[in-house]
Enzyme design. Structure first.
Site, PDB file in Angstrom:
ATOM      1  N   ASN A   1      27.420  41.065  50.850  1.00 12.99           N
ATOM      2  CA  ASN A   1      26.938  40.518  49.577  1.00 12.99           C
ATOM      3  C   ASN A   1      27.272  39.042  49.359  1.00 12.99           C
ATOM      4  O   ASN A   1      26.613  38.377  48.560  1.00 12.99           O
ATOM      5  CB  ASN A   1      27.431  41.357  48.398  1.00 12.99           C
TER       6      ASN A   1
ATOM      7  N   GLU B   1      43.655  37.113  48.212  1.00 12.04           N
ATOM      8  CA  GLU B   1      42.919  36.039  48.877  1.00 12.04           C
ATOM      9  C   GLU B   1      42.737  34.909  47.877  1.00 12.04           C
ATOM     10  O   GLU B   1      42.538  35.141  46.688  1.00 12.04           O
ATOM     11  CB  GLU B   1      41.562  36.548  49.372  1.00 12.04           C
TER      12      GLU B   1
ATOM     13  N   GLU C   1      40.485  44.271  50.460  1.00 11.49           N
ATOM     14  CA  GLU C   1      39.804  44.066  49.176  1.00 11.49           C
ATOM     15  C   GLU C   1      38.723  45.119  49.112  1.00 11.49           C
ATOM     16  O   GLU C   1      37.702  45.031  49.789  1.00 11.49           O
ATOM     17  CB  GLU C   1      39.239  42.645  49.101  1.00 11.49           C
TER      18      GLU C   1
ATOM     19  N   CYS D   1      31.704  43.279  43.996  1.00 12.67           N
ATOM     20  CA  CYS D   1      32.844  44.161  43.738  1.00 12.67           C
ATOM     21  C   CYS D   1      33.473  43.881  42.378  1.00 12.67           C
ATOM     22  O   CYS D   1      34.176  44.739  41.837  1.00 12.67           O
ATOM     23  CB  CYS D   1      33.875  44.014  44.846  1.00 12.67           C
TER      24      CYS D   1
END
Length: 489
Positions: free
Chosen positions: A161, A472, A264, A298
């Site tokens: 994505n 991150e 993640e 997400c």
């Protein structure tokens, strides 16, 4: 139905594997198609990496590691700075690729290019800020020195994505820390990542630095490629962005070599609107949090938890904002909502809406498949969604906004936390005390207060519970690629 129209693709594409600084076909000679989700038509054929290709890429990264970790931090910083400049200069090329293979509108693709490039610039600055400490032990008998060293070759598994931003968010801190990488991009969107890797390879080659520092191995069989890498002692780090189900499997695999891991994973983000919220601001934030990449993120707002006293007004305002959206191919001028990534994604979203309606929800807007070629779904607002409907309990990953009402702050918190996931949450309120209570009690790694966008390269991104491990971005992002060594002197 509107006739099929093919996405425009930049004339020069990288479609081979990048291993040890050399572009080459798969060892098996196989390729796989990359499709345009706005039409369903193929736009490229990409080399399909075999397990042996994956092992060769890891070998190349391992061979490059001694020279790269010995490269001065200032040089690594300058390399990344040059990569940032070149990505920025080629924004239109990157954006066209992002739109062609992923479907998002060009305006969003340009924004992703800037966002992805910013990770490279941020970590170019962090490369020279890796610190240590020296101090006298409390007892006075000796000194304690703490050093941070690159963990070693890293396997980076990225989602479809955000094909540039997810690659840079992982590769930039790894390279800044002194770790070579093997990137396994998503099979749906490998072209953008391949272009990014070519930019890095060019800069390394021009400086006579080891080009095996970055390797890219797209594949149609990710499990077959990653399985032998996870058991190879040369690999020391795994970073993955994707579903929780796949992440659990990778964690089991990583346990065999006790790899450093960053995960993640999935989310189920609540978007809370309290009775004192500025509803216009809340709708503006909702459009950002829900509709980026057609809801396929997400961090997309998944459940709209709205105080009963303002739920009807919020639903009307949100529906009016949805009326202004334009659905179509991402490269068309004026398009604000592109396609979903595959037909299965459309089927999944449609099933979630049908489940909500079967349970008593009302479709305020949308709920249909438009008469377009490709994989589209109409932006949808649902009212009166039960808390146990699939729209409330599952990550939708599509342009659907289910509205659930609550009576007070305690119920809002209970509903917000009633999920195994904890990536991000959003809340709109003018009550400062409530804002601090939410920050302390909402079970999520990130919270957007009166703001529908939380992602920023300079801030730590990540979740808790089933949404992942590690962070991150921010100062913490580079720490994920560093080992700590304590020396007693």
């Amino acid at each position: 139905m509107v006739p099929v129209e093919l996405a425009p693709v930049p004339p020069s594409l990288r479609t081979d594997l990048l291993i040890g600084g050399t572009w080459r076909p798969s060892g098996s000679g196989r390729t796989f198609e990359v499709l345009d989700p706005a039409s369903g038509a193929p736009i490229a054929e990409v080399a399909d990496a075999s397990p042996e290709d994956g092992t060769a890429a890891l070998a190349a990264a391992h061979d490059a590691w001694p020279a790269w970790r010995a490269t001065p931090p200032r040089v690594r910083s300058e390399v990344l700075r040059e990569v940032w400049e070149r990505i920025t200069a080629r924004t239109e090329e990157f954006a066209a690729l992002i739109t062609a293979e992923g479907g998002k509108p060009l305006s969003e693709a340009r924004a992703e290019t800037a966002y992805g490039a910013e990770f490279v610039r941020w970590f170019s600055e962090q490369a020279v800020r890796i610190t240590g400490t020296v101090r006298t032990a409390p007892g006075g008998a000796n000194r304690q020195m703490v050093l941070h060293r690159p963990v070693g070759p890293a396997l980076l598994i990225t989602p479809w994505n955000f094909p540039l931003a997810m690659a840079t968010r992982k590769a930039a801190p790894a390279l800044a820390a002194g770790c070579p990488v093997v990137i396994k991009p998503a099979g749906y969107t490998p072209l953008t990542t391949l272009l990014f890797a070519e930019v890095v390879r060019e800069v390394l080659a021009e400086r006579d630095l080891p080009t095996g520092v970055i390797n890219v191995v797209p594949t149609s069989e990710p499990a077959a490629l990653t399985e032998p890498l996870l058991t190879d002692p040369r690999l020391r780090k795994l970073s993955f962005t994707g579903s929780t189900e796949v992440g659990r499997g990778l964690l089991r695999g990583a346990a065999r070599q006790v790899l450093r891991t960053s995960m993640e994973l999935g989310g189920n983000a609540p978007f809370l609107v309290f009775e004192d919220a500025d509803l216009d601001d809340a709708v503006t934030g909702a459009m950002v949090a829900k509709m980026r990449n057609s809801g396929q993120t997400c961090v997309a707002a998944n459940r709209f938890l709205v105080h009963a006293s303002v739920a009807e007004a919020f639903a009307e305002k949100l529906a009016a904002a949805f009326d202004e959206l334009v659905v179509g191919p991402g490269w068309h001028e004026g398009t604000t909502v592109g396609p979903l990534i595959r037909p299965s994604a459309v089927d999944s979203v449609d099933a979630v809406v049908a489940d909500a309606v079967d349970r008593g929800a009302r479709v305020v807007r949308g709920g249909t498949r438009p008469d377009l070629a490709g994989y589209f779904y109409t932006p949808t607002v649902l009212r009166g969604v039960p808390a146990d409907a699939r729209a409330s309990t599952e990550e939708i990953f599509g342009p659907v906004a289910p509205i659930v009402t609550f009576a007070d702050e305690d119920e809002a918190l209970r509903l917000a936390n009633a999920t195994p996931f904890g990536l991000v949450a959003y809340a709109y309120t003018r009550d400062v005390g409530r804002a601090f209570r939410l920050a302390e009690q909402v079970e999520a790694g990130m919270l957007g207060l009166n703001r529908g966008l939380v992602s920023d390269p300079s801030a730590p991104f990540g979740g808790i519970k089933a949404s992942g491990l590690g962070r991150e971005g921010g100062e913490q992002g580079i720490e994920e690629y560093l080992d700590t060594t304590y020396v007693a002197i």
